[in-house]
Design an enzyme around this catalytic site. Structure first.
Site, PDB file in Angstrom:
ATOM      1  N   GLY A 184       0.989  -1.059   0.272  1.00 24.62           N
ATOM      2  CA  GLY A 184      -0.022   0.394   0.021  1.00 24.62           C
ATOM      3  C   GLY A 184       1.168   1.315  -0.282  1.00 24.62           C
ATOM      4  O   GLY A 184       2.336   0.863  -0.263  1.00 24.62           O
ATOM      5  N   HIS A 225      -0.400   2.055   9.558  1.00 26.52           N
ATOM      6  CA  HIS A 225       0.950   2.961   9.126  1.00 26.52           C
ATOM      7  C   HIS A 225       0.929   3.451   8.118  1.00 26.52           C
ATOM      8  O   HIS A 225       1.141   4.834   7.848  1.00 26.52           O
ATOM      9  CB  HIS A 225       1.316   1.681   8.639  1.00 26.52           C
ATOM     10  CG  HIS A 225       3.313   2.423   8.229  1.00 26.52           C
ATOM     11  ND1 HIS A 225       4.194   2.080   8.821  1.00 26.52           N
ATOM     12  CD2 HIS A 225       3.294   2.660   7.039  1.00 26.52           C
ATOM     13  CE1 HIS A 225       5.308   1.892   7.968  1.00 26.52           C
ATOM     14  NE2 HIS A 225       4.860   2.711   6.709  1.00 26.52           N
ATOM     15  N   GLU A 226      -0.139   3.422   7.141  1.00 26.09           N
ATOM     16  CA  GLU A 226      -0.289   4.721   6.030  1.00 26.09           C
ATOM     17  C   GLU A 226      -0.829   5.030   6.320  1.00 26.09           C
ATOM     18  O   GLU A 226      -0.624   6.462   6.280  1.00 26.09           O
ATOM     19  CB  GLU A 226      -0.913   3.631   5.001  1.00 26.09           C
ATOM     20  CG  GLU A 226      -0.620   2.718   4.222  1.00 26.09           C
ATOM     21  CD  GLU A 226       1.014   3.204   4.070  1.00 26.09           C
ATOM     22  OE1 GLU A 226       0.728   4.359   3.272  1.00 26.09           O
ATOM     23  OE2 GLU A 226       1.583   1.922   3.834  1.00 26.09           O
ATOM     24  N   HIS A 229       1.439   7.867   7.743  1.00 27.49           N
ATOM     25  CA  HIS A 229       2.323   8.753   6.394  1.00 27.49           C
ATOM     26  C   HIS A 229       1.093  10.389   6.151  1.00 27.49           C
ATOM     27  O   HIS A 229       1.557  10.723   5.944  1.00 27.49           O
ATOM     28  CB  HIS A 229       2.026   8.180   5.187  1.00 27.49           C
ATOM     29  CG  HIS A 229       3.116   7.144   5.646  1.00 27.49           C
ATOM     30  ND1 HIS A 229       4.372   7.077   6.330  1.00 27.49           N
ATOM     31  CD2 HIS A 229       3.804   6.098   5.603  1.00 27.49           C
ATOM     32  CE1 HIS A 229       5.508   6.684   5.712  1.00 27.49           C
ATOM     33  NE2 HIS A 229       4.897   5.126   5.776  1.00 27.49           N
ATOM     34  N   HIS A 235       8.654   7.278   8.345  1.00 31.28           N
ATOM     35  CA  HIS A 235       9.629   6.057   8.625  1.00 31.28           C
ATOM     36  C   HIS A 235      10.406   6.591   9.548  1.00 31.28           C
ATOM     37  O   HIS A 235      10.831   7.946   9.891  1.00 31.28           O
ATOM     38  CB  HIS A 235       9.291   5.179   7.978  1.00 31.28           C
ATOM     39  CG  HIS A 235       9.142   4.942   6.824  1.00 31.28           C
ATOM     40  ND1 HIS A 235       9.175   4.904   5.216  1.00 31.28           N
ATOM     41  CD2 HIS A 235       7.623   3.832   6.535  1.00 31.28           C
ATOM     42  CE1 HIS A 235       8.576   4.506   4.986  1.00 31.28           C
ATOM     43  NE2 HIS A 235       8.059   3.829   5.286  1.00 31.28           N
ATOM     44  N   TRP A 237      13.005   5.515  10.866  1.00 28.49           N
ATOM     45  CA  TRP A 237      14.781   6.021  10.073  1.00 28.49           C
ATOM     46  C   TRP A 237      15.196   7.148   8.893  1.00 28.49           C
ATOM     47  O   TRP A 237      15.607   7.563   9.064  1.00 28.49           O
ATOM     48  CB  TRP A 237      14.845   4.806  10.005  1.00 28.49           C
ATOM     49  CG  TRP A 237      14.460   4.472   8.671  1.00 28.49           C
ATOM     50  CD1 TRP A 237      14.466   4.715   7.144  1.00 28.49           C
ATOM     51  CD2 TRP A 237      13.652   3.964   8.691  1.00 28.49           C
ATOM     52  NE1 TRP A 237      13.709   3.862   6.200  1.00 28.49           N
ATOM     53  CE2 TRP A 237      13.178   2.919   6.866  1.00 28.49           C
ATOM     54  CE3 TRP A 237      12.594   2.701   9.389  1.00 28.49           C
ATOM     55  CZ2 TRP A 237      11.983   2.449   6.580  1.00 28.49           C
ATOM     56  CZ3 TRP A 237      11.480   1.927   8.918  1.00 28.49           C
ATOM     57  CH2 TRP A 237      10.633   1.964   7.309  1.00 28.49           C
ATOM     58  N   PRO A 243      15.067   0.192   5.249  1.00 31.18           N
ATOM     59  CA  PRO A 243      15.613   0.398   7.085  1.00 31.18           C
ATOM     60  C   PRO A 243      16.045  -0.507   7.086  1.00 31.18           C
ATOM     61  O   PRO A 243      16.195  -1.807   6.210  1.00 31.18           O
ATOM     62  CB  PRO A 243      14.052  -0.477   7.003  1.00 31.18           C
ATOM     63  CG  PRO A 243      13.317  -1.262   6.139  1.00 31.18           C
ATOM     64  CD  PRO A 243      14.081   0.134   4.779  1.00 31.18           C
ATOM     65  N   ASP A 250      13.737  11.061  12.030  1.00 36.27           N
ATOM     66  CA  ASP A 250      11.888  10.916  11.423  1.00 36.27           C
ATOM     67  C   ASP A 250      11.908  12.611  11.665  1.00 36.27           C
ATOM     68  O   ASP A 250      11.159  12.905  11.177  1.00 36.27           O
ATOM     69  CB  ASP A 250      11.473  10.063  11.774  1.00 36.27           C
ATOM     70  CG  ASP A 250      10.807   9.916  13.520  1.00 36.27           C
ATOM     71  OD1 ASP A 250      12.412  10.784  14.194  1.00 36.27           O
ATOM     72  OD2 ASP A 250       9.947   9.312  13.978  1.00 36.27           O
ATOM     73  N   GLN A 257      17.050   8.347  16.911  1.00 33.00           N
ATOM     74  CA  GLN A 257      18.170   7.882  15.403  1.00 33.00           C
ATOM     75  C   GLN A 257      17.853   5.821  15.657  1.00 33.00           C
ATOM     76  O   GLN A 257      18.268   5.589  16.106  1.00 33.00           O
ATOM     77  CB  GLN A 257      19.223   8.290  15.900  1.00 33.00           C
ATOM     78  CG  GLN A 257      19.945   8.042  14.721  1.00 33.00           C
ATOM     79  CD  GLN A 257      21.513   9.401  14.322  1.00 33.00           C
ATOM     80  OE1 GLN A 257      21.890   8.757  14.898  1.00 33.00           O
ATOM     81  NE2 GLN A 257      21.549   9.143  13.330  1.00 33.00           N
TER      82      GLN A 257
END
Length: 698
Positions: A184, A225-226, A229, A235, A237, A243, A250, A257
């Site tokens: 996705g 998760h989506e 965003h 994310h 990192w 990853p 982020d 970190q």
């Protein structure tokens, strides 16, 4: 504490959240990101800068904030082809429970949060509610179902029937996504400013929705998760889909970190970037198997996005919008159902059966009534009636569904094709699509989306002769599927059977990644009830003319622009009486016109051969009522005898016996005096006999 630099070089993000995968996901960001940057770089950068400023202000004033729950109206658009991707209402409702549990920190597995993050794991103070009023003011259950082949290899072009993003969070559920391995993706608010509003929202695979049905518990937090965003979280990192590659940031003060994880480590094993700091591998914005939390400052960052006018996120939770979308209270009402249905097949032989399925949506169905032209059902009120079709033809089907709120009906015209109990054409076959009526002689044009892109005949070009079949792929959209299905062919009298055809195709672009069209050629020996793939060509393998940025019309009779495909058919499998071929085209976004010509079926046996001077033989109309016409061509002047016999070989009519000069000839004859039934028309020049079946139906 980290700096609050907002990391945003990647506008599109691809998920891999708790329990989703056991390997790193390929990233679709680059392709989409470049498109957006090319179309709107200045406005996107301005939006990023504004969001960063608003986020920093939210962080700075965190001590003075008042707890507020932001309610977000949601609509799920199920883009489906009546398969597994057409998930149940229950699966969507399960996903909604999971979302609200995760964002409110009500998930039981918060007990597993490691000690450094127990104090900052937070209730995000965001609630999601399915809309109960659609943009037109109609009753909805928040689940919109859209039948479309664009559910396959989906991308932004699959975001069909989007509702205004200022009023709803749009979630599109699909079968597959174009980027291989992608589950996705969602856009940041900054990347969908300006014209980007048309693609704002989330697209996700059906088997990553909820924990039941086609999905499972391990995949059930993909949408959590989506939405992170969608609410401007990167994310953990940083701004990549890689990853574990390098230590990144982020822009959130209380997420350390990290390199990011693709599995669930122990707390002791999660100190990769700094030996003294445990990384937040349990964060929903990581890729680990054990995501269970948002942090306090992630909540503030999401609230900053929700209170910003960037991409109108600030309008979603306004009182006026909650009232307009029916989400001010959490009390959905019963809606009138939207009638829809599917079937296990749409083509059968005479006497065959079809199982229909009620796919009605939006409201619970209390009762239903089916109508089947040309068919007899075992039950006219059940959810899955079985219908028998005893007479050849093309038939419509209808369904009316009712509940206490009202009723709705749907009729699908030309939905069921019942094959005749004989072949419409006896092989060999020479189809050149020479005249405007070529596709009316037994060919079936399947236009899945019912749009203006469909197979038709053209005299603008040809591989040989003066005509061809064409699909207007120049104006097509990615994922649109159209098929051209042949008449029923009798191949019993041939051995060494070969199917040959010629195609011409060009692309509007040079990038091979953007040439995504597909041609599948299939065969059926049971009138089209089931199909076997013979050949599949995709992308650059289809090109015969390379780059043509303008409307492609290949030069007539130019072999350099037409590609010939030859398929050897196993006679033991395909020397049968009712054989169909299907040419199925899947459109791309940047292709050009696609042409098909000279569909020929040849072999050894009775029929036109190399020694014959008869080069063409056609018979129409077929079936005939009172009259029929024979059209044939001879290479040189010769005696030709034309007879009509019954299936026992008895001559019932001598149509012609004379000398014909070189060229085309037309012979009309009466069938009015004949009994209804099957006959054979034979064209005999003394060296070869050419036979076609003729049905007479008064």
């Amino acid at each position: 504490m980290k700096t609050t630099t907002l990391i945003r070089n990647s506008f599109l993000t691809v998920l891999a959240t708790a329990g989703i995968l056991n390997a790193q996901l390929p990233c679709g960001s680059s392709h989409y990101n470049e498109r957006l940057k090319q179309t709107n770089p200045i406005e996107i950068q301005q939006a990023e800068d504004q969001l960063l400023e608003e986020r920093n202000a939210m962080f700075a004033n965190s001590g003075n904030r008042v707890a507020t729950t932001y309610i977000i109206p949601v609509v799920f658009h199920i883009i489906h082809d009546y398969g597994w991707e057409n998930i149940s209402d229950a699966q969507v409702l399960d996903q909604m429970l999971i979302l609200n549990r995760d964002f409110a920190k009500l998930n039981a597995d918060t007990a597993a949060i490691v000690s450094p993050f127990q104090s900052i794991a937070t209730d995000a103070e965001i609630e999601f509610r399915l809309a109960t009023i659609d943009p037109d003011g109609n009753c909805t259950n928040g689940i919109d179902r859209v039948p479309s082949k664009r559910t396959y290899n989906a991308d932004d072009g699959s975001k069909l029937n989007g509702w205004p993003r200022r009023s709803y969070l749009n979630v599109w559920v699909v079968n597959t996504i174009g980027a291989a391995g992608v589950a996705g993706y969602a856009y940041y608010p900054s990347s969908v400013t300006g014209m980007g509003f048309t693609v704002d929202g989330i697209i996700i695979l059906h088997d990553y929705i909820g924990s039941i049905g086609s999905s499972n518990v391990g995949r059930s937090r993909a949408l959590t998760h989506e939405i992170g965003h969608w609410l401007d979280l990167a994310h953990t990192w940083g701004n990549t889909n890689d990853p574990g590659v390098y230590c990144g940031d982020d822009g959130i003060p209380d997420t350390p970190q990290t390199k990011g994880f693709t599995n669930c480590p122990s707390a002791a094993g999660s100190m990769v970037c700094n030996a003294a700091i445990v990384e937040n591998y349990q964060n929903y914005m990581d890729y680990s198997y054990c995501s269970v939390m948002f942090t306090y400052y992630q909540k503030l960052a999401m609230h900053a996005a929700l209170t910003s006018n960037v991409s109108e996120r600030n309008h979603l939770w306004s009182t006026s919008n909650l009232i307009a979308t029916g989400t001010y209270t959490a009390n959905p009402s019963l809606c009138v159902p939207h009638a829809d249905f599917s079937s296990n097949r749409q083509m059968v032989c005479q006497g065959g059966t079809v199982t229909f399925t009620d796919n009605s949506w939006n409201g619970t169905v209390a009762s239903r009534q089916w109508t089947f032209d040309g068919g007899v059902a075992n039950n006219y009120t059940s959810a899955s009636p079985i219908v028998t079709y005893s007479t050849a033809g093309v038939y419509k089907a209808s369904l009316t569904v009712t509940n206490a709120t009202g009723s709705d009906s749907i009729t699908k015209v030309g939905y069921i094709h019942v094959g005749v109990p004989y072949a419409e054409v006896v092989a060999p076959v020479f189809e050149g699509f020479e005249d405007v009526n070529a596709l009316n002689r037994g060919w079936i044009v399947s236009n899945n989306n019912g749009d203006n892109i469909y197979w038709h005949q053209t005299n603008a070009t040809a591989a040989t002769g003066t005509g061809a079949a064409v699909l207007d792929n120049y104006h097509n959209t990615a994922g649109d599927v159209d098929a051209l299905i042949s008449p029923l062919y009798d191949l019993r009298y041939l051995t060494g059977i070969q199917l040959t055809f010629k195609t011409a195709f060009a692309s509007q672009v040079l990038s091979t990644e953007e040439i995504t069209e597909k041609l599948r050629v299939m065969v059926s020996v049971n009138c089209g009830q089931t199909w076997t793939q013979l050949v599949s060509k995709t992308g650059v393998s289809l090109l015969s003319a390379g780059l043509v940025p303008y409307y492609f019309i290949p030069e007539t009779n130019n072999p350099l622009l037409w590609e010939t495909t030859t398929i050897n058919l196993n006679s033991s499998l395909y020397a049968q009486a009712q054989v169909r071929f299907k040419f199925e085209w899947t459109g791309g976004q940047y292709g050009n016109q696609f042409y098909l010509d000279d569909v020929n079926i040849t072999g050894n046996g009775v029929g036109i051969n190399e020694t014959s001077t008869v080069s063409y033989f056609d018979l129409f109309p077929n079936p005939a009522q009172d009259n029929s016409t024979i059209k044939f061509a001879v290479k040189e002047s010769e005696q030709v005898k034309i007879t009509l016999t019954d299936l026992n070989g008895r001559v019932v009519k001598e149509i012609s016996d004379e000398t014909y000069g070189q060229g085309d000839h037309v012979v009309n004859f009466s069938t009015a005096e004949l009994a209804s039934g099957m006959y054979l028309v034979t064209v005999d020049n003394g060296t070869a006999k050419h036979v076609k079946k003729l049905a007479v139906n008064h």
